[in-house]
Scaffold this motif. Structure first.
Motif, PDB file in Angstrom:
ATOM      1  N   ILE A 250      -6.560 -33.144 -13.422  1.00 31.92           N
ATOM      2  CA  ILE A 250      -8.001 -32.914 -13.245  1.00 31.92           C
ATOM      3  C   ILE A 250      -8.811 -33.988 -13.960  1.00 31.92           C
ATOM      4  CG2 ILE A 250      -9.901 -31.346 -13.837  1.00 31.92           C
ATOM      5  CD1 ILE A 250      -7.896 -29.015 -13.390  1.00 31.92           C
ATOM      6  N   ASN A 251      -8.402 -34.302 -15.181  1.00 27.37           N
ATOM      7  CA  ASN A 251      -9.133 -35.303 -15.966  1.00 27.37           C
ATOM      8  C   ASN A 251      -8.971 -36.708 -15.390  1.00 27.37           C
ATOM      9  OD1 ASN A 251     -10.117 -33.426 -17.809  1.00 27.37           O
ATOM     10  ND2 ASN A 251      -8.320 -33.594 -19.124  1.00 27.37           N
ATOM     11  N   GLU A 252      -7.744 -37.070 -15.039  1.00 29.28           N
ATOM     12  CA  GLU A 252      -7.483 -38.431 -14.550  1.00 29.28           C
ATOM     13  C   GLU A 252      -8.154 -38.706 -13.205  1.00 29.28           C
ATOM     14  OE1 GLU A 252      -3.269 -38.961 -14.535  1.00 29.28           O
ATOM     15  OE2 GLU A 252      -3.167 -39.411 -16.693  1.00 29.28           O
ATOM     16  N   HIS A 253      -8.279 -37.650 -12.391  1.00 23.87           N
ATOM     17  CA  HIS A 253      -8.873 -37.832 -11.069  1.00 23.87           C
ATOM     18  C   HIS A 253     -10.340 -37.373 -11.027  1.00 23.87           C
ATOM     19  CE1 HIS A 253      -4.551 -38.028 -10.198  1.00 23.87           C
ATOM     20  NE2 HIS A 253      -4.884 -38.735  -9.127  1.00 23.87           N
ATOM     21  N   ASP A 254     -10.855 -37.019 -12.217  1.00 26.88           N
ATOM     22  CA  ASP A 254     -12.263 -36.633 -12.347  1.00 26.88           C
ATOM     23  C   ASP A 254     -12.658 -35.574 -11.311  1.00 26.88           C
ATOM     24  OD1 ASP A 254     -14.747 -36.724 -13.553  1.00 26.88           O
ATOM     25  OD2 ASP A 254     -15.499 -38.291 -12.222  1.00 26.88           O
ATOM     26  N   ILE A 255     -11.828 -34.522 -11.225  1.00 28.02           N
ATOM     27  CA  ILE A 255     -12.053 -33.457 -10.246  1.00 28.02           C
ATOM     28  C   ILE A 255     -13.049 -32.447 -10.822  1.00 28.02           C
ATOM     29  CG2 ILE A 255     -10.981 -31.616  -8.900  1.00 28.02           C
ATOM     30  CD1 ILE A 255      -8.370 -33.175  -9.032  1.00 28.02           C
ATOM     31  N   SER A 256     -14.080 -32.151 -10.076  1.00 29.39           N
ATOM     32  CA  SER A 256     -15.096 -31.191 -10.528  1.00 29.39           C
ATOM     33  C   SER A 256     -14.918 -29.848  -9.839  1.00 29.39           C
ATOM     34  CB  SER A 256     -16.496 -31.741 -10.261  1.00 29.39           C
ATOM     35  OG  SER A 256     -16.669 -31.985  -8.881  1.00 29.39           O
ATOM     36  N   ASN A 257     -15.660 -28.861 -10.314  1.00 29.37           N
ATOM     37  CA  ASN A 257     -15.672 -27.510  -9.731  1.00 29.37           C
ATOM     38  C   ASN A 257     -14.310 -26.811  -9.823  1.00 29.37           C
ATOM     39  OD1 ASN A 257     -18.131 -28.588  -9.005  1.00 29.37           O
ATOM     40  ND2 ASN A 257     -18.184 -27.646  -6.983  1.00 29.37           N
ATOM     41  N   VAL A 258     -13.549 -27.101 -10.871  1.00 23.75           N
ATOM     42  CA  VAL A 258     -12.274 -26.416 -11.124  1.00 23.75           C
ATOM     43  C   VAL A 258     -12.330 -25.813 -12.518  1.00 23.75           C
ATOM     44  CG1 VAL A 258      -9.772 -26.625 -11.301  1.00 23.75           C
ATOM     45  CG2 VAL A 258     -11.018 -28.029  -9.642  1.00 23.75           C
ATOM     46  N   HIS A 259     -11.918 -24.527 -12.627  1.00 25.31           N
ATOM     47  CA  HIS A 259     -12.029 -23.799 -13.884  1.00 25.31           C
ATOM     48  C   HIS A 259     -10.697 -23.142 -14.207  1.00 25.31           C
ATOM     49  CE1 HIS A 259     -16.411 -24.173 -13.221  1.00 25.31           C
ATOM     50  NE2 HIS A 259     -16.094 -23.908 -11.946  1.00 25.31           N
ATOM     51  N   LEU A 260     -10.162 -23.420 -15.387  1.00 19.85           N
ATOM     52  CA  LEU A 260      -8.910 -22.816 -15.835  1.00 19.85           C
ATOM     53  C   LEU A 260      -9.231 -21.734 -16.862  1.00 19.85           C
ATOM     54  CD1 LEU A 260      -7.994 -25.660 -14.685  1.00 19.85           C
ATOM     55  CD2 LEU A 260      -6.050 -25.463 -16.217  1.00 19.85           C
ATOM     56  N   LEU A 261      -8.992 -20.480 -16.482  1.00 21.39           N
ATOM     57  CA  LEU A 261      -9.337 -19.363 -17.362  1.00 21.39           C
ATOM     58  C   LEU A 261      -8.195 -18.951 -18.275  1.00 21.39           C
ATOM     59  CD1 LEU A 261     -11.413 -17.005 -15.026  1.00 21.39           C
ATOM     60  CD2 LEU A 261     -12.111 -19.069 -16.240  1.00 21.39           C
ATOM     61  N   GLY A 262      -6.966 -19.450 -18.018  1.00 21.79           N
ATOM     62  CA  GLY A 262      -5.829 -19.064 -18.843  1.00 21.79           C
ATOM     63  C   GLY A 262      -5.429 -17.617 -18.601  1.00 21.79           C
ATOM     64  N   TYR A 263      -4.745 -17.023 -19.573  1.00 23.71           N
ATOM     65  CA  TYR A 263      -4.296 -15.632 -19.448  1.00 23.71           C
ATOM     66  C   TYR A 263      -5.482 -14.701 -19.637  1.00 23.71           C
ATOM     67  CZ  TYR A 263      -2.084 -11.187 -20.603  1.00 23.71           C
ATOM     68  OH  TYR A 263      -1.737  -9.864 -20.640  1.00 23.71           O
ATOM     69  N   ARG A 264      -5.645 -13.740 -18.754  1.00 21.94           N
ATOM     70  CA  ARG A 264      -6.750 -12.775 -18.832  1.00 21.94           C
ATOM     71  C   ARG A 264      -6.223 -11.360 -18.658  1.00 21.94           C
ATOM     72  NH1 ARG A 264     -12.137 -15.404 -18.596  1.00 21.94           N
ATOM     73  NH2 ARG A 264     -12.910 -13.286 -18.164  1.00 21.94           N
ATOM     74  N   THR A 265      -6.879 -10.442 -19.321  1.00 21.11           N
ATOM     75  CA  THR A 265      -6.515  -9.024 -19.198  1.00 21.11           C
ATOM     76  C   THR A 265      -7.453  -8.295 -18.240  1.00 21.11           C
ATOM     77  OG1 THR A 265      -7.880  -8.474 -21.132  1.00 21.11           O
ATOM     78  CG2 THR A 265      -5.545  -8.947 -21.532  1.00 21.11           C
TER      79      THR A 265
END
Length: 374
Positions: A250-265
Protein backbone atom coordinates in the motif's frame (compact mmCIF):
# COMPACT_ATOMS: atom_id res chain seq x y z
CA UNK A 1 -22.15 -40.89 31.97
CA UNK A 2 -21.73 -41.12 28.21
CA UNK A 3 -18.94 -39.02 26.72
CA UNK A 4 -18.56 -37.03 23.49
CA UNK A 5 -15.27 -35.74 22.09
CA UNK A 6 -14.77 -32.79 19.72
CA UNK A 7 -11.36 -32.44 18.09
CA UNK A 8 -9.53 -29.93 15.89
CA UNK A 9 -6.00 -28.69 15.41
CA UNK A 10 -6.69 -25.63 17.59
CA UNK A 11 -9.30 -24.85 20.24
CA UNK A 12 -10.00 -21.58 18.41
CA UNK A 13 -11.71 -23.57 15.62
CA UNK A 14 -13.97 -25.37 18.09
CA UNK A 15 -14.78 -22.16 19.96
CA UNK A 16 -15.60 -20.23 16.80
CA UNK A 17 -17.82 -22.82 15.13
CA UNK A 18 -18.94 -25.68 17.37
CA UNK A 19 -20.18 -24.37 20.71
CA UNK A 20 -23.89 -24.80 19.77
CA UNK A 21 -23.30 -28.52 19.06
CA UNK A 22 -21.35 -29.00 22.30
CA UNK A 23 -24.21 -27.34 24.17
CA UNK A 24 -26.74 -29.65 22.46
CA UNK A 25 -24.91 -32.71 23.79
CA UNK A 26 -24.66 -31.22 27.26
CA UNK A 27 -28.41 -30.60 27.30
CA UNK A 28 -28.89 -34.27 26.37
CA UNK A 29 -26.88 -35.29 29.44
CA UNK A 30 -23.55 -36.12 27.78
CA UNK A 31 -20.15 -35.20 29.21
CA UNK A 32 -18.40 -33.17 26.52
CA UNK A 33 -14.63 -33.23 26.01
CA UNK A 34 -12.39 -31.43 23.50
CA UNK A 35 -8.87 -31.89 22.16
CA UNK A 36 -6.73 -29.30 20.41
CA UNK A 37 -3.79 -26.96 20.71
CA UNK A 38 -4.22 -23.64 22.49
CA UNK A 39 -1.62 -21.92 20.30
CA UNK A 40 -4.24 -19.43 19.07
CA UNK A 41 -6.08 -19.12 22.38
CA UNK A 42 -9.84 -19.27 23.16
CA UNK A 43 -9.64 -22.53 25.11
CA UNK A 44 -11.09 -20.78 28.18
CA UNK A 45 -14.30 -19.96 26.31
CA UNK A 46 -15.29 -23.61 25.91
CA UNK A 47 -13.99 -24.53 29.37
CA UNK A 48 -16.41 -21.94 30.77
CA UNK A 49 -19.20 -24.00 29.17
CA UNK A 50 -18.13 -27.01 31.22
CA UNK A 51 -16.26 -28.71 28.37
CA UNK A 52 -13.29 -30.78 29.57
CA UNK A 53 -10.20 -29.92 27.49
CA UNK A 54 -7.16 -32.10 26.79
CA UNK A 55 -4.24 -30.24 25.20
CA UNK A 56 -2.75 -32.01 22.19
CA UNK A 57 0.34 -30.67 20.37
CA UNK A 58 -1.13 -30.78 16.87
CA UNK A 59 0.82 -29.21 14.00
CA UNK A 60 -1.12 -28.33 10.84
CA UNK A 61 1.70 -29.51 8.56
CA UNK A 62 1.02 -33.25 8.12
CA UNK A 63 4.65 -34.42 8.24
CA UNK A 64 5.73 -32.33 11.22
CA UNK A 65 7.60 -34.28 13.92
CA UNK A 66 5.32 -32.67 16.50
CA UNK A 67 2.46 -34.82 15.23
CA UNK A 68 4.30 -37.94 16.45
CA UNK A 69 4.01 -36.52 19.95
CA UNK A 70 0.38 -35.57 19.29
CA UNK A 71 -0.39 -39.19 18.40
CA UNK A 72 1.24 -40.39 21.64
CA UNK A 73 -0.87 -37.91 23.61
CA UNK A 74 -4.04 -39.15 21.89
CA UNK A 75 -3.09 -42.76 22.57
CA UNK A 76 -2.73 -41.95 26.27
CA UNK A 77 -6.07 -40.13 26.33
CA UNK A 78 -7.90 -43.03 24.67
CA UNK A 79 -6.37 -45.48 27.14
CA UNK A 80 -8.16 -43.69 29.99
CA UNK A 81 -11.40 -42.51 28.34
CA UNK A 82 -14.02 -44.15 26.17
CA UNK A 83 -16.03 -41.80 23.95
CA UNK A 84 -19.39 -42.86 22.53
CA UNK A 85 -18.97 -40.43 19.66
CA UNK A 86 -16.01 -38.43 18.36
CA UNK A 87 -16.54 -35.49 16.02
CA UNK A 88 -13.36 -34.30 14.31
CA UNK A 89 -12.43 -31.26 12.23
CA UNK A 90 -9.38 -29.90 10.34
CA UNK A 91 -7.38 -32.31 8.13
CA UNK A 92 -4.25 -33.28 10.05
CA UNK A 93 -5.83 -33.41 13.50
CA UNK A 94 -8.80 -35.39 12.18
CA UNK A 95 -6.50 -37.95 10.53
CA UNK A 96 -4.52 -38.53 13.73
CA UNK A 97 -7.62 -38.65 15.94
CA UNK A 98 -9.43 -41.08 13.66
CA UNK A 99 -6.44 -43.40 13.47
CA UNK A 100 -5.78 -43.35 17.22
CA UNK A 101 -9.49 -43.76 18.03
CA UNK A 102 -9.94 -46.79 15.76
CA UNK A 103 -6.83 -48.42 17.19
CA UNK A 104 -8.25 -47.89 20.68
CA UNK A 105 -11.72 -49.20 19.67
CA UNK A 106 -13.53 -45.99 20.54
CA UNK A 107 -17.15 -45.25 19.57
CA UNK A 108 -18.54 -43.74 16.37
CA UNK A 109 -16.36 -41.26 14.49
CA UNK A 110 -17.74 -38.30 12.51
CA UNK A 111 -15.58 -36.10 10.31
CA UNK A 112 -16.67 -32.72 9.00
CA UNK A 113 -14.69 -31.58 5.97
CA UNK A 114 -14.69 -27.80 6.03
CA UNK A 115 -13.19 -27.87 2.53
CA UNK A 116 -10.99 -30.70 1.31
CA UNK A 117 -7.43 -29.55 0.58
CA UNK A 118 -7.67 -31.36 -2.75
CA UNK A 119 -10.12 -29.64 -5.07
CA UNK A 120 -10.60 -28.57 -8.65
CA UNK A 121 -7.69 -26.30 -9.46
CA UNK A 122 -5.53 -27.15 -6.45
CA UNK A 123 -1.89 -28.15 -6.82
CA UNK A 124 -0.63 -31.65 -7.60
CA UNK A 125 1.21 -31.43 -4.26
CA UNK A 126 -2.10 -31.02 -2.42
CA UNK A 127 -3.67 -33.95 -4.27
CA UNK A 128 -0.69 -36.18 -3.51
CA UNK A 129 -0.59 -35.18 0.15
CA UNK A 130 -4.25 -35.08 1.11
CA UNK A 131 -6.31 -37.33 -1.21
CA UNK A 132 -4.51 -40.61 -0.28
CA UNK A 133 -4.69 -39.62 3.40
CA UNK A 134 -8.46 -39.06 3.21
CA UNK A 135 -8.92 -42.29 1.23
CA UNK A 136 -7.10 -44.19 3.97
CA UNK A 137 -8.92 -42.41 6.80
CA UNK A 138 -12.30 -43.19 5.21
CA UNK A 139 -11.92 -46.72 6.64
CA UNK A 140 -11.93 -45.24 10.14
CA UNK A 141 -14.85 -42.87 9.55
CA UNK A 142 -18.46 -43.75 10.36
CA UNK A 143 -19.88 -40.57 8.86
CA UNK A 144 -18.55 -37.81 6.61
CA UNK A 145 -20.20 -34.40 6.64
CA UNK A 146 -19.57 -31.94 3.79
CA UNK A 147 -20.86 -28.43 3.16
CA UNK A 148 -20.46 -27.75 -0.55
CA UNK A 149 -21.36 -29.56 -3.79
CA UNK A 150 -17.80 -30.24 -4.94
CA UNK A 151 -16.84 -31.87 -1.64
CA UNK A 152 -19.98 -34.02 -1.78
CA UNK A 153 -18.78 -35.46 -5.10
CA UNK A 154 -15.33 -35.99 -3.59
CA UNK A 155 -16.95 -37.80 -0.65
CA UNK A 156 -18.61 -40.22 -3.05
CA UNK A 157 -15.26 -40.81 -4.76
CA UNK A 158 -13.77 -41.63 -1.37
CA UNK A 159 -16.35 -44.42 -1.04
CA UNK A 160 -19.03 -42.80 1.12
CA UNK A 161 -22.71 -43.20 0.24
CA UNK A 162 -25.36 -40.50 0.29
CA UNK A 163 -27.55 -40.51 3.44
CA UNK A 164 -25.84 -43.68 4.69
CA UNK A 165 -22.50 -42.33 5.81
CA UNK A 166 -22.26 -39.19 3.64
CA UNK A 167 -24.29 -36.13 4.64
CA UNK A 168 -24.65 -32.64 3.20
CA UNK A 169 -25.12 -29.92 5.83
CA UNK A 170 -25.36 -26.19 5.17
CA UNK A 171 -22.21 -25.16 6.99
CA UNK A 172 -21.75 -24.68 10.72
CA UNK A 173 -24.78 -22.42 11.00
CA UNK A 174 -25.19 -18.68 11.40
CA UNK A 175 -27.05 -17.24 14.38
CA UNK A 176 -29.26 -14.83 12.48
CA UNK A 177 -30.34 -13.13 15.74
CA UNK A 178 -26.72 -12.12 16.33
CA UNK A 179 -26.79 -10.12 13.11
CA UNK A 180 -29.88 -8.11 13.94
CA UNK A 181 -27.53 -5.36 15.03
CA UNK A 182 -28.86 -2.60 17.26
CA UNK A 183 -26.13 0.00 16.96
CA UNK A 184 -26.59 2.97 19.31
CA UNK A 185 -23.76 4.80 17.49
CA UNK A 186 -25.80 4.78 14.28
CA UNK A 187 -25.38 3.05 10.93
CA UNK A 188 -22.55 5.40 9.97
CA UNK A 189 -20.31 4.63 12.96
CA UNK A 190 -17.61 3.04 10.78
CA UNK A 191 -17.57 5.98 8.37
CA UNK A 192 -17.28 8.27 11.38
CA UNK A 193 -14.44 6.16 12.80
CA UNK A 194 -12.61 6.30 9.47
CA UNK A 195 -13.40 10.03 9.05
CA UNK A 196 -15.32 9.48 5.81
CA UNK A 197 -18.30 11.27 4.31
CA UNK A 198 -21.71 9.61 4.68
CA UNK A 199 -21.92 8.97 0.92
CA UNK A 200 -18.74 6.85 0.95
CA UNK A 201 -19.26 3.23 -0.14
CA UNK A 202 -17.54 0.71 2.14
CA UNK A 203 -16.54 -2.65 0.68
CA UNK A 204 -15.38 -4.87 3.53
CA UNK A 205 -13.28 -8.04 3.58
CA UNK A 206 -13.27 -9.99 6.85
CA UNK A 207 -10.52 -12.60 6.56
CA UNK A 208 -7.08 -13.63 7.70
CA UNK A 209 -4.48 -11.60 5.82
CA UNK A 210 -2.90 -14.48 3.93
CA UNK A 211 -1.99 -15.90 0.54
CA UNK A 212 -5.05 -18.15 0.60
CA UNK A 213 -7.42 -15.23 1.16
CA UNK A 214 -5.80 -13.44 -1.80
CA UNK A 215 -6.13 -9.81 -0.66
CA UNK A 216 -3.50 -8.78 -3.23
CA UNK A 217 -6.03 -9.51 -6.00
CA UNK A 218 -8.05 -6.58 -4.63
CA UNK A 219 -5.06 -4.34 -3.98
CA UNK A 220 -3.50 -4.80 -7.41
CA UNK A 221 -6.74 -3.60 -9.01
CA UNK A 222 -7.71 -0.97 -6.46
CA UNK A 223 -6.08 1.95 -8.29
CA UNK A 224 -8.18 1.23 -11.38
CA UNK A 225 -11.32 1.00 -9.25
CA UNK A 226 -10.95 4.32 -7.41
CA UNK A 227 -9.93 6.11 -10.60
CA UNK A 228 -13.52 5.50 -11.74
CA UNK A 229 -15.35 5.40 -8.38
CA UNK A 230 -13.53 7.74 -6.03
CA UNK A 231 -15.90 7.40 -3.10
CA UNK A 232 -15.30 3.62 -2.70
CA UNK A 233 -13.25 2.52 0.30
CA UNK A 234 -11.78 -0.94 0.95
CA UNK A 235 -11.80 -2.16 4.55
CA UNK A 236 -9.74 -5.16 5.70
CA UNK A 237 -10.70 -6.75 9.02
CA UNK A 238 -8.27 -9.33 10.41
CA UNK A 239 -4.62 -10.07 10.96
CA UNK A 240 -2.32 -12.68 9.46
CA UNK A 241 1.05 -13.57 7.94
CA UNK A 242 0.66 -11.17 4.98
CA UNK A 243 -0.10 -8.11 7.12
CA UNK A 244 3.31 -6.44 6.74
CA UNK A 245 3.50 -7.29 3.02
CA UNK A 246 0.10 -5.65 2.52
CA UNK A 247 1.11 -2.50 4.42
CA UNK A 248 4.33 -2.28 2.41
CA UNK A 249 2.48 -2.76 -0.90
CA UNK A 250 0.00 0.00 0.00
CA UNK A 251 2.78 2.41 0.93
CA UNK A 252 5.06 1.64 -2.02
CA UNK A 253 2.26 1.98 -4.55
CA UNK A 254 0.67 4.97 -2.78
CA UNK A 255 -2.74 3.27 -2.74
CA UNK A 256 -5.52 5.37 -1.20
CA UNK A 257 -8.95 4.50 0.21
CA UNK A 258 -7.71 1.31 1.94
CA UNK A 259 -8.17 0.80 5.69
CA UNK A 260 -6.67 -1.98 7.82
CA UNK A 261 -8.66 -2.42 11.02
CA UNK A 262 -6.74 -5.42 12.37
CA UNK A 263 -8.42 -7.85 14.78
CA UNK A 264 -11.87 -6.68 15.90
CA UNK A 265 -14.44 -8.07 18.30
CA UNK A 266 -17.32 -6.10 16.75
CA UNK A 267 -17.43 -7.87 13.37
CA UNK A 268 -21.26 -8.08 13.17
CA UNK A 269 -21.45 -4.33 13.70
CA UNK A 270 -18.77 -3.66 11.07
CA UNK A 271 -20.51 -5.90 8.52
CA UNK A 272 -23.82 -4.18 9.22
CA UNK A 273 -22.19 -0.78 8.66
CA UNK A 274 -20.66 -1.85 5.34
CA UNK A 275 -22.25 -1.49 1.92
CA UNK A 276 -20.70 -4.50 0.16
CA UNK A 277 -18.95 -7.63 1.49
CA UNK A 278 -16.13 -9.17 -0.52
CA UNK A 279 -13.98 -12.29 -0.34
CA UNK A 280 -11.56 -13.13 -3.15
CA UNK A 281 -10.05 -16.33 -1.73
CA UNK A 282 -8.27 -18.97 -3.76
CA UNK A 283 -9.74 -21.75 -1.60
CA UNK A 284 -12.77 -22.03 0.71
CA UNK A 285 -15.05 -24.63 2.23
CA UNK A 286 -18.14 -22.54 2.98
CA UNK A 287 -17.00 -19.06 4.06
CA UNK A 288 -18.68 -17.82 7.19
CA UNK A 289 -17.94 -14.14 6.50
CA UNK A 290 -20.09 -14.29 3.35
CA UNK A 291 -22.91 -15.92 5.30
CA UNK A 292 -22.59 -13.16 7.90
CA UNK A 293 -22.83 -10.52 5.20
CA UNK A 294 -25.88 -12.17 3.70
CA UNK A 295 -27.48 -12.41 7.14
CA UNK A 296 -27.63 -8.61 7.37
CA UNK A 297 -28.70 -8.17 3.75
CA UNK A 298 -25.43 -7.16 2.13
CA UNK A 299 -24.56 -7.82 -1.52
CA UNK A 300 -21.49 -9.99 -2.12
CA UNK A 301 -18.54 -9.85 -4.52
CA UNK A 302 -16.59 -13.10 -4.42
CA UNK A 303 -14.30 -15.28 -6.44
CA UNK A 304 -16.05 -18.07 -8.31
CA UNK A 305 -14.65 -20.95 -6.27
CA UNK A 306 -15.96 -23.96 -4.35
CA UNK A 307 -17.97 -22.89 -1.32
CA UNK A 308 -18.34 -19.23 -2.23
CA UNK A 309 -20.16 -20.21 -5.42
CA UNK A 310 -22.51 -22.38 -3.31
CA UNK A 311 -23.54 -19.26 -1.39
CA UNK A 312 -23.55 -16.50 -4.01
CA UNK A 313 -26.03 -16.54 -6.89
CA UNK A 314 -24.40 -14.50 -9.63
CA UNK A 315 -26.33 -11.32 -10.50
CA UNK A 316 -28.94 -12.18 -7.85
CA UNK A 317 -27.21 -11.90 -4.48
CA UNK A 318 -23.96 -10.44 -5.81
CA UNK A 319 -21.26 -11.04 -8.39
CA UNK A 320 -18.96 -14.04 -8.88
CA UNK A 321 -15.58 -13.28 -10.41
CA UNK A 322 -13.15 -15.86 -11.77
CA UNK A 323 -9.73 -15.99 -10.15
CA UNK A 324 -7.34 -13.51 -11.80
CA UNK A 325 -10.14 -11.95 -13.86
CA UNK A 326 -9.16 -8.36 -13.05
CA UNK A 327 -11.43 -6.83 -15.67
CA UNK A 328 -14.56 -8.44 -14.21
CA UNK A 329 -13.52 -7.65 -10.63
CA UNK A 330 -13.12 -3.96 -11.45
CA UNK A 331 -16.39 -3.89 -13.41
CA UNK A 332 -18.35 -5.68 -10.65
CA UNK A 333 -17.13 -3.43 -7.84
CA UNK A 334 -17.77 -0.22 -9.78
CA UNK A 335 -21.23 -1.35 -10.96
CA UNK A 336 -22.35 -2.30 -7.45
CA UNK A 337 -20.73 0.72 -5.78
CA UNK A 338 -22.50 3.13 -8.11
CA UNK A 339 -25.93 1.49 -7.97
CA UNK A 340 -27.59 1.74 -4.57
CA UNK A 341 -30.82 0.16 -5.85
CA UNK A 342 -28.88 -2.90 -7.06
CA UNK A 343 -27.12 -3.17 -3.68
CA UNK A 344 -30.48 -3.19 -1.94
CA UNK A 345 -31.98 -5.77 -4.33
CA UNK A 346 -29.00 -8.14 -4.10
CA UNK A 347 -28.85 -7.73 -0.32
CA UNK A 348 -32.55 -8.50 0.02
CA UNK A 349 -32.14 -11.66 -2.06
CA UNK A 350 -29.10 -12.66 0.00
CA UNK A 351 -31.03 -12.33 3.25
CA UNK A 352 -33.71 -14.69 1.96
CA UNK A 353 -31.19 -17.24 0.68
CA UNK A 354 -29.22 -17.40 3.93
CA UNK A 355 -32.24 -18.62 5.93
CA UNK A 356 -31.45 -22.27 5.14
CA UNK A 357 -27.95 -21.76 6.59
CA UNK A 358 -29.26 -20.57 9.97
CA UNK A 359 -27.97 -22.27 13.12
CA UNK A 360 -31.49 -23.52 13.89
CA UNK A 361 -31.73 -25.37 10.57
CA UNK A 362 -28.17 -26.70 10.77
CA UNK A 363 -28.74 -27.91 14.34
CA UNK A 364 -31.78 -29.90 13.18
CA UNK A 365 -29.69 -31.59 10.48
CA UNK A 366 -26.88 -32.34 12.92
CA UNK A 367 -29.33 -33.69 15.52
CA UNK A 368 -30.59 -36.19 12.94
CA UNK A 369 -27.06 -37.31 12.09
CA UNK A 370 -25.98 -37.59 15.72
CA UNK A 371 -29.15 -39.48 16.64
CA UNK A 372 -28.66 -41.92 13.77
CA UNK A 373 -25.11 -42.69 14.89
CA UNK A 374 -25.91 -42.97 18.59
Amino acid sequence: MKKILFGASVYQHLTAFHRPFMKWFQEKGYEVHAVGSNSLGRKAEIEEMGVICHDIDFERLPLSRRNINAYKQLKKLFSTHYFDLIHVHTPTASFLIRYAAKKAQQGKIVYTAHGFHFFKGSSTKNWLAFYPAEKLAAKWTDALIVMNKEDFISGERLGFKKNEDLFFVNGVGVDLKEYKVNNPEGDNFLKTELKLENDAVLITCVAELSKRKNQFFLLENWGSIISKAQNVHLVFVGKGPDEEKIKTFINEHDISNVHLLGYRTDVPKIISASDIITLVSKQEGLPRCLMEGMAVGKPIISTNIRGSADLVSNEQTGFLVDLDDSENLIKSIIELAENEEMRYEFGHNAKIKIEKYSINNVLKDMENIYSKLL
